[in-house]
Design a protein around this motif. Structure first.
Motif, short mmCIF file in Angstrom:
data_model
loop_
_atom_site.label_atom_id
_atom_site.label_comp_id
_atom_site.label_asym_id
_atom_site.label_seq_id
_atom_site.Cartn_x
_atom_site.Cartn_y
_atom_site.Cartn_z
N ASP A 47 0.85 -1.19 0.00
CA ASP A 47 0.00 0.00 0.00
C ASP A 47 0.89 1.24 0.00
OD1 ASP A 47 -1.78 2.07 0.43
OD2 ASP A 47 -2.84 1.06 2.06
N ALA A 48 1.11 1.83 -1.17
CA ALA A 48 2.00 2.97 -1.31
C ALA A 48 1.53 4.17 -0.50
CB ALA A 48 2.15 3.35 -2.78
N ALA A 49 0.23 4.44 -0.51
CA ALA A 49 -0.30 5.59 0.23
C ALA A 49 0.00 5.47 1.72
CB ALA A 49 -1.80 5.72 -0.02
N ALA A 50 -0.28 4.31 2.30
CA ALA A 50 -0.03 4.11 3.73
C ALA A 50 1.46 4.17 4.04
CB ALA A 50 -0.61 2.78 4.18
N ALA A 51 2.29 3.64 3.15
CA ALA A 51 3.74 3.66 3.37
C ALA A 51 4.28 5.08 3.40
CB ALA A 51 4.45 2.86 2.27
N ILE A 52 3.81 5.91 2.47
CA ILE A 52 4.29 7.29 2.44
C ILE A 52 3.78 8.08 3.64
CG2 ILE A 52 4.07 9.48 1.18
CD1 ILE A 52 4.39 7.86 -1.39
N ALA A 80 -4.09 10.31 -4.39
CA ALA A 80 -4.26 11.43 -3.45
C ALA A 80 -5.36 11.12 -2.44
CB ALA A 80 -4.58 12.71 -4.22
N VAL A 81 -6.48 10.59 -2.89
CA VAL A 81 -7.58 10.24 -1.99
C VAL A 81 -7.16 9.14 -1.02
CG1 VAL A 81 -9.90 9.22 -1.90
CG2 VAL A 81 -9.38 11.03 -3.56
N ARG A 82 -6.45 8.14 -1.53
CA ARG A 82 -5.98 7.05 -0.65
C ARG A 82 -4.98 7.57 0.38
NH1 ARG A 82 -4.66 4.41 -5.47
NH2 ARG A 82 -2.67 3.79 -4.59
N THR A 83 -4.16 8.55 -0.01
CA THR A 83 -3.19 9.13 0.91
C THR A 83 -3.90 9.89 2.03
OG1 THR A 83 -1.60 9.33 -0.89
CG2 THR A 83 -1.16 10.61 1.06
N LEU A 84 -4.91 10.66 1.69
CA LEU A 84 -5.69 11.36 2.71
C LEU A 84 -6.38 10.36 3.64
CD1 LEU A 84 -7.19 14.24 0.57
CD2 LEU A 84 -5.57 14.49 2.47
N ALA A 85 -6.93 9.29 3.07
CA ALA A 85 -7.60 8.27 3.87
C ALA A 85 -6.62 7.57 4.81
CB ALA A 85 -8.28 7.24 2.97
N ALA A 86 -5.33 7.51 4.40
CA ALA A 86 -4.31 6.86 5.24
C ALA A 86 -3.82 7.78 6.36
CB ALA A 86 -3.14 6.43 4.37
N GLY A 87 -4.27 9.05 6.35
CA GLY A 87 -3.95 9.93 7.47
C GLY A 87 -3.11 11.14 7.13
N ALA A 88 -2.82 11.41 5.87
CA ALA A 88 -2.06 12.61 5.53
C ALA A 88 -2.88 13.84 5.91
CB ALA A 88 -1.74 12.64 4.03
N ARG A 89 -2.20 14.85 6.45
CA ARG A 89 -2.90 16.07 6.85
C ARG A 89 -2.96 17.10 5.73
NH1 ARG A 89 -1.00 18.25 12.43
NH2 ARG A 89 -0.16 19.66 10.92
N GLU A 90 -1.94 17.14 4.91
CA GLU A 90 -1.90 18.10 3.81
C GLU A 90 -1.45 17.39 2.55
OE1 GLU A 90 -0.10 22.01 4.48
OE2 GLU A 90 0.34 21.27 6.49
#
Length: 103
Positions: A47-52, A80-90
């Motif tokens: 899961d690239a989004a969660a890893a980043i 981008a949506v998956r990254t936000l769902a994984a907890g990115a703030r910005e």
């Protein structure tokens, strides 16, 4: 962008598996990052989004380049949506240049 806002630049490449076929690309990305005084890291994760997002420190901003493919309305959400769902703030998504978008 990092230079304009006087921020550190960290480049993270996430591979879903250790793939020898992309090593030349990774080498070129690492070289480009070094030329711009950035740190470079390669992760192997499903899961690239969660890893980043897991690599972000408090206060870090995440910048993504938008995909060069047409937007899909059904199926897997965008990175981008998956990254936000994984907890990115910005998240800052860079749109493709007009010439690139027409391809």
């Amino acid at each position: 962008l990092a230079r304009r806002i006087d921020a550190d630049l960290h480049v993270v490449s996430v591979l879903q598996r250790d793939d020898a076929g992309v090593q030349a690309v990774i080498t070129e990305l690492r070289r480009a990052a070094q030329q711009h005084r950035a740190t470079f890291e390669t992760l192997t994760e499903a899961d690239a989004a969660a890893a980043i997002v897991g690599r972000l420190r408090a206060g870090d901003a995440l910048v993504l380049e938008s995909p060069r493919t047409k937007r899909r309305f059904f199926g897997k959400p965008s990175f981008a949506v998956r990254t936000l769902a994984a907890g990115a703030r910005e998240v800052l998504v860079l749109a493709p240049r007009a010439a690139d978008a027409q391809k």
